[in-house]
Design a protein around this motif. Structure first.
Motif, short mmCIF file in Angstrom:
data_model
loop_
_atom_site.label_atom_id
_atom_site.label_comp_id
_atom_site.label_asym_id
_atom_site.label_seq_id
_atom_site.Cartn_x
_atom_site.Cartn_y
_atom_site.Cartn_z
N VAL A 192 -19.19 15.97 25.33
CA VAL A 192 -18.77 15.43 24.02
C VAL A 192 -19.99 15.39 23.10
O VAL A 192 -19.94 15.87 21.97
CB VAL A 192 -18.13 14.04 24.17
CG1 VAL A 192 -17.77 13.45 22.81
CG2 VAL A 192 -16.90 14.12 25.07
N GLY A 193 -21.09 14.80 23.57
CA GLY A 193 -22.38 14.86 22.89
C GLY A 193 -22.46 14.21 21.53
O GLY A 193 -23.24 14.65 20.69
N VAL A 194 -21.69 13.16 21.29
CA VAL A 194 -21.76 12.51 19.98
C VAL A 194 -22.98 11.61 19.88
O VAL A 194 -23.65 11.57 18.86
CB VAL A 194 -20.45 11.71 19.71
CG1 VAL A 194 -20.56 10.89 18.44
CG2 VAL A 194 -19.27 12.66 19.64
N ILE A 195 -23.28 10.89 20.95
CA ILE A 195 -24.50 10.08 20.99
C ILE A 195 -25.28 10.45 22.24
O ILE A 195 -24.70 10.89 23.23
CB ILE A 195 -24.20 8.55 20.98
CG1 ILE A 195 -23.37 8.11 22.18
CG2 ILE A 195 -23.57 8.13 19.68
CD1 ILE A 195 -23.18 6.60 22.29
N ALA A 249 -28.61 3.06 21.11
CA ALA A 249 -28.60 4.50 20.80
C ALA A 249 -28.00 4.74 19.42
O ALA A 249 -28.48 5.60 18.67
CB ALA A 249 -27.82 5.26 21.86
N LEU A 250 -26.97 3.99 19.07
CA LEU A 250 -26.35 4.16 17.75
C LEU A 250 -27.24 3.66 16.63
O LEU A 250 -27.27 4.24 15.54
CB LEU A 250 -24.99 3.45 17.71
CG LEU A 250 -23.87 4.15 18.46
CD1 LEU A 250 -22.67 3.22 18.63
CD2 LEU A 250 -23.47 5.43 17.75
N THR A 251 -27.97 2.57 16.86
CA THR A 251 -28.84 2.04 15.81
C THR A 251 -30.14 2.84 15.68
O THR A 251 -30.76 2.82 14.61
CB THR A 251 -29.16 0.55 16.04
OG1 THR A 251 -29.80 0.40 17.31
CG2 THR A 251 -27.92 -0.30 15.98
N ALA A 252 -30.53 3.55 16.71
CA ALA A 252 -31.78 4.31 16.68
C ALA A 252 -31.63 5.67 16.00
O ALA A 252 -32.62 6.30 15.65
CB ALA A 252 -32.30 4.51 18.10
N ASN A 253 -30.39 6.12 15.81
CA ASN A 253 -30.16 7.43 15.20
C ASN A 253 -29.79 7.30 13.73
O ASN A 253 -29.61 6.20 13.23
CB ASN A 253 -29.05 8.16 15.97
CG ASN A 253 -29.57 8.76 17.25
OD1 ASN A 253 -30.28 9.75 17.22
ND2 ASN A 253 -29.23 8.15 18.38
N ARG A 277 -20.18 10.23 12.94
CA ARG A 277 -19.51 11.05 13.96
C ARG A 277 -18.98 10.18 15.08
O ARG A 277 -17.88 10.39 15.58
CB ARG A 277 -20.48 12.08 14.54
CG ARG A 277 -20.44 13.41 13.88
CD ARG A 277 -21.24 14.46 14.62
NE ARG A 277 -20.49 14.98 15.76
CZ ARG A 277 -21.04 15.42 16.88
NH1 ARG A 277 -22.34 15.42 17.03
NH2 ARG A 277 -20.30 15.89 17.85
N ALA A 278 -19.78 9.21 15.50
CA ALA A 278 -19.37 8.31 16.58
C ALA A 278 -18.15 7.49 16.18
O ALA A 278 -17.23 7.28 16.98
CB ALA A 278 -20.52 7.40 16.98
#
Length: 126
Positions: free
Chosen positions: A74-77, A96-100, A107-108
């Motif tokens: 899937v590779g979203v995060i 991981a979501l806050t670091a990107n 997308r997530a």
């Protein structure tokens, strides 16, 4: 090679095979029906924080969503490196979501809603 629809459906079916009672909220209610509106109204990060606080079915379903997002096919995060002492199961994914950048979060969010649609369709008793 499976497409994204097949991956969503297979992951949703597998989740319900292993978590028959995850749809019951701490205060009652159908959790899988609540999560999409929480994401739409408050955003993915706020919904994950809410699920972390509520625990139970909210956390189990939120964890299923972020684990799906982090699957290599899937590779979203990016797959989180691991847990640090004192972290809950959602914390590495929230990190991981806050670091990107915001595109990853967008997308997530979109993919979370698509996956939750399958979780809702395949929920036991529905």
């Amino acid at each position: 090679m499976q497409n994204l629809e097949q991956l969503r459906a297979a992951a949703a079916l597998e989740f319900w095979r292993q978590n028959q009672n995850a749809n019951q909220g701490q205060d009652g209610g159908n959790v899988v029906s609540q999560l999409p509106s929480l994401i739409i109204n408050n955003g993915l990060l706020a919904t994950l924080a809410f699920a972390k606080d509520k625990a139970g079915g909210h956390q189990a379903l939120a964890l299923a969503v972020v684990q799906f997002l982090a699957r290599s096919e899937v590779g979203v995060i990016p797959q989180p490196a691991g847990f640090r002492q004192g972290e809950g199961p959602l914390d590495p994914f929230i990190g991981a979501l806050t670091a990107n950048d915001s595109i990853v979060l967008q997308r997530a969010t979109s993919e979370s809603l698509a996956f939750l649609a399958y979780l809702k369709r395949f929920a036991p008793g529905d």
